[in-house]
Design an enzyme around this catalytic site. Structure first.
Site, PDB file in Angstrom:
ATOM      1  N   ASP A 118      -3.805 -17.861   0.224  1.00  0.00           N
ATOM      2  CA  ASP A 118      -4.826 -18.587  -0.614  1.00  0.00           C
ATOM      3  C   ASP A 118      -5.568 -19.560   0.091  1.00  0.00           C
ATOM      4  O   ASP A 118      -6.861 -19.569   0.001  1.00  0.00           O
ATOM      5  CB  ASP A 118      -4.315 -19.235  -1.955  1.00  0.00           C
ATOM      6  CG  ASP A 118      -2.816 -20.001  -1.455  1.00  0.00           C
ATOM      7  OD1 ASP A 118      -2.235 -19.897  -0.461  1.00  0.00           O
ATOM      8  OD2 ASP A 118      -2.421 -20.500  -2.606  1.00  0.00           O
TER       9      ASP A 118
ATOM     10  N   LYS B 115       2.429 -15.241   2.453  1.00  0.00           N
ATOM     11  CA  LYS B 115       2.538 -15.985   1.231  1.00  0.00           C
ATOM     12  C   LYS B 115       4.215 -16.210   1.170  1.00  0.00           C
ATOM     13  O   LYS B 115       4.969 -15.915   0.386  1.00  0.00           O
ATOM     14  CB  LYS B 115       2.288 -15.222   0.116  1.00  0.00           C
ATOM     15  CG  LYS B 115       2.044 -15.903  -1.240  1.00  0.00           C
ATOM     16  CD  LYS B 115       1.047 -16.856  -1.388  1.00  0.00           C
ATOM     17  CE  LYS B 115       1.217 -17.573  -2.658  1.00  0.00           C
ATOM     18  NZ  LYS B 115       0.345 -18.715  -2.939  1.00  0.00           N
TER      19      LYS B 115
ATOM     20  N   ASP C 208      -6.712  -6.473   3.775  1.00  0.00           N
ATOM     21  CA  ASP C 208      -7.912  -5.861   3.128  1.00  0.00           C
ATOM     22  C   ASP C 208      -8.814  -6.988   2.508  1.00  0.00           C
ATOM     23  O   ASP C 208      -9.893  -6.754   2.734  1.00  0.00           O
ATOM     24  CB  ASP C 208      -7.284  -5.067   2.047  1.00  0.00           C
ATOM     25  CG  ASP C 208      -8.180  -4.163   1.378  1.00  0.00           C
ATOM     26  OD1 ASP C 208      -9.054  -3.724   1.909  1.00  0.00           O
ATOM     27  OD2 ASP C 208      -8.187  -4.255  -0.096  1.00  0.00           O
TER      28      ASP C 208
ATOM     29  N   TYR D 231       0.893  -1.254  -0.052  1.00  0.00           N
ATOM     30  CA  TYR D 231      -0.074  -0.069  -0.075  1.00  0.00           C
ATOM     31  C   TYR D 231       0.965   1.179  -0.160  1.00  0.00           C
ATOM     32  O   TYR D 231       0.343   2.147  -0.506  1.00  0.00           O
ATOM     33  CB  TYR D 231      -0.843   0.082   1.226  1.00  0.00           C
ATOM     34  CG  TYR D 231      -2.233  -0.566   0.934  1.00  0.00           C
ATOM     35  CD1 TYR D 231      -2.458  -1.904   0.808  1.00  0.00           C
ATOM     36  CD2 TYR D 231      -3.321   0.195   1.046  1.00  0.00           C
ATOM     37  CE1 TYR D 231      -3.586  -2.274   0.330  1.00  0.00           C
ATOM     38  CE2 TYR D 231      -4.774  -0.330   0.921  1.00  0.00           C
ATOM     39  CZ  TYR D 231      -4.939  -1.605   0.695  1.00  0.00           C
ATOM     40  OH  TYR D 231      -6.102  -2.095   0.439  1.00  0.00           O
TER      41      TYR D 231
ATOM     42  N   ASP E 262     -12.821  -8.438   3.919  1.00  0.00           N
ATOM     43  CA  ASP E 262     -13.953  -8.334   3.213  1.00  0.00           C
ATOM     44  C   ASP E 262     -14.901  -9.754   3.270  1.00  0.00           C
ATOM     45  O   ASP E 262     -15.937  -9.619   3.343  1.00  0.00           O
ATOM     46  CB  ASP E 262     -13.826  -7.786   1.989  1.00  0.00           C
ATOM     47  CG  ASP E 262     -14.208  -6.355   1.913  1.00  0.00           C
ATOM     48  OD1 ASP E 262     -13.996  -5.589   2.784  1.00  0.00           O
ATOM     49  OD2 ASP E 262     -14.426  -5.843   0.525  1.00  0.00           O
TER      50      ASP E 262
HETATM   51  C1  IPM Z   1     -10.617  -0.643   3.561  1.00  0.00           C
HETATM   52  C2  IPM Z   1     -10.733  -0.067   2.203  1.00  0.00           C
HETATM   53  C3  IPM Z   1      -9.379   0.749   1.946  1.00  0.00           C
HETATM   54  C4  IPM Z   1      -8.320  -0.034   1.887  1.00  0.00           C
HETATM   55  C5  IPM Z   1      -9.591   1.862   0.610  1.00  0.00           C
HETATM   56  C6  IPM Z   1     -10.959   2.417   0.572  1.00  0.00           C
HETATM   57  C7  IPM Z   1      -8.365   2.516   0.536  1.00  0.00           C
HETATM   58  O1  IPM Z   1     -10.939  -0.957   1.239  1.00  0.00           O
HETATM   59  O2  IPM Z   1     -10.480   0.110   4.577  1.00  0.00           O
HETATM   60  O3  IPM Z   1     -10.588  -1.966   3.791  1.00  0.00           O
HETATM   61  O4  IPM Z   1      -8.214  -0.533   0.766  1.00  0.00           O
HETATM   62  O5  IPM Z   1      -7.755  -0.203   2.819  1.00  0.00           O
HETATM   63 MG    MG Z   2     -11.147  -2.955   2.099  1.00  0.00          MG
END
Ligand code: IPM
Ligand code: MG
Length: 358
Positions: free
Chosen positions: A223, A191, A247, A140, A251
């Site tokens: 993975d 990884k 990240d 990042y 999700d």
């Molecule tokens: C998160 C989001 C952010 C990230 C984006 C919006 C930059 O996806 O907080 O997970 O990738 O960290």
């Molecule tokens: Mg995110």
């Protein structure tokens, strides 16, 4: 002395959900809690008001605050802006500026919402998982990055993944300590079979682990972790991982909880100063309609009391109030089953406040 909270509602549904979180703060203040808050801009709202997603006024207020409460940023209105002023740069900027390296993303499967999940109830019933994502390093922020011509004359984009030993050490300590307070199992995700960065990551995590003999440490490739999370998520207690893997996995894990509208998060610095936000985005499709689920934002207020203000009592109270409204059958659209009555953002906020008073 009164604790200073900076509120950054952000874009689209951000303002609507934050209004409900403020109701909770108002109640606690009325009860005598020493808290005060002010508002600022972040993301698209900040670009509109001040020409930058993380403007100097917000920077100053954020540095002075004891804790920050954020809504959500971004959306179609800002998609065509140059990358340097896109809303995402607001979030990345504030994380980096304040050194918020430890991102706590719990995934809790609420019994009451089991039917709202796309998973079989037995797979997720009782799930209580914490993902600890490193938030200020990795690909990042790695330099160099950019565009160039490669040796064959073709245009290419490139980024740099790296972690330093101290960066891994500090997130590892947070992870082991979090595991100590929970079920004492930590899975480090990397990884290592491919990446140099991961090889160092794993070595350092193992070393730090020697100081925490009471925590059972395991390792998993990212993975496989992605697969195991949907196959048997209850095998995990705490997962620690780098920025980009975290990240993606967080999700994925949010779906286990039934709705991304239910999950709060905390991003902490070395002194437990924190930025608290729901995991979900700014949901432009339902913005301005009073439909958004404010529970993740309200639960984020709870996390703020738990981690920055050391008030587990208030955090527990907020968690219990949220469970109570779910048990009472209160549902916003994202967590409702066909045929269930759907309530709006404000009604949901009012229901939590009412539950807090009981
Ligand atoms: C998160 C989001 C952010 C990230 C984006 C919006 C930059 O996806 O907080 O997970 O990738 O960290
Ligand atoms: Mg995110």
């Amino acid at each position: 002395m009164s604790k200073k909270i900076l509120i950054l509602p952000g874009d689209y549904i951000g303002t609507e959900i934050m209004a409900e979180a403020v109701k909770v703060l108002e109640l606690l203040k009325a009860e005598g809690e020493q808290i005060e808050w002010s508002f600022g801009h972040l993301g698209g709202a900040a670009y509109d008001a001040e020409g930058h997603p993380y403007p100097p006024s917000t920077q100053k207020a954020a540095r002075e605050a004891d804790a920050i409460l954020m809504g959500a940023v971004g959306g179609p209105k800002y998609d065509s802006l140059p990358r340097a002023v896109r809303p995402e740069q607001g979030i990345l900027g504030i994380r980096k500026d304040l050194g918020l390296f430890a991102n706590l993303r719990p995934a809790l499967a609420y019994e009451e919402l089991a039917a709202a999940s796309s998973f079989k109830p037995e797979v997720i019933a009782g799930l209580d998982l914490l993902i600890l994502r490193e938030l200020t390093g990795d690909i990042y922020f790695g330099q160099p990055r950019g565009r160039r011509q490669n040796a064959e004359g073709a245009e290419e984009g490139y980024d740099t993944m790296h972690y330093s030993r101290p960066e891994v050490e500090r997130i590892a300590h947070v992870a082991f300590q979090a595991a100590q307070k929970r079920n004492k199992r930590l899975c480090s995700v990397d990884k290592e079979n491919v990446l140099e960065t991961s090889r160092l990551w794993r070595e350092v995590v193992i070393e730090v682990g020697k100081q925490y003999p009471d925590v059972a440490l395991s390792h998993m490739y990212v993975d496989n972790a992605a697969m195991q999370l949907v196959k048997n998520p209850k095998q995990f207690d705490v997962i620690v991982t780098g920025n980009i893997f975290g990240d993606i996995l967080s999700d994925e894990a949010s779906m286990l909880a039934g709705s991304i509208g239910m999950l709060p998060s905390a991003s902490l610095d070395v002194n437990n100063k924190g930025l608290y936000e729901p995991i979900h985005g700014s949901a432009p499709d339902i913005a301005g309609q009073g439909k958004a689920n404010p529970l993740a934002t309200i639960l984020s207020v709870g996390m703020m009391f738990r981690y920055t203000f050391n008030r587990a009592d208030l955090a527990d109270r907020i968690d219990v109030a949220v469970k109570r409204v779910l048990r009472e059958g209160k549902r916003t659209g994202d967590i409702a089953q066909p045929g269930e009555k759907i309530i709006g953002t404000q009604e949901m906020g009012d229901a939590v406040v009412a539950a807090l008073k009981k």
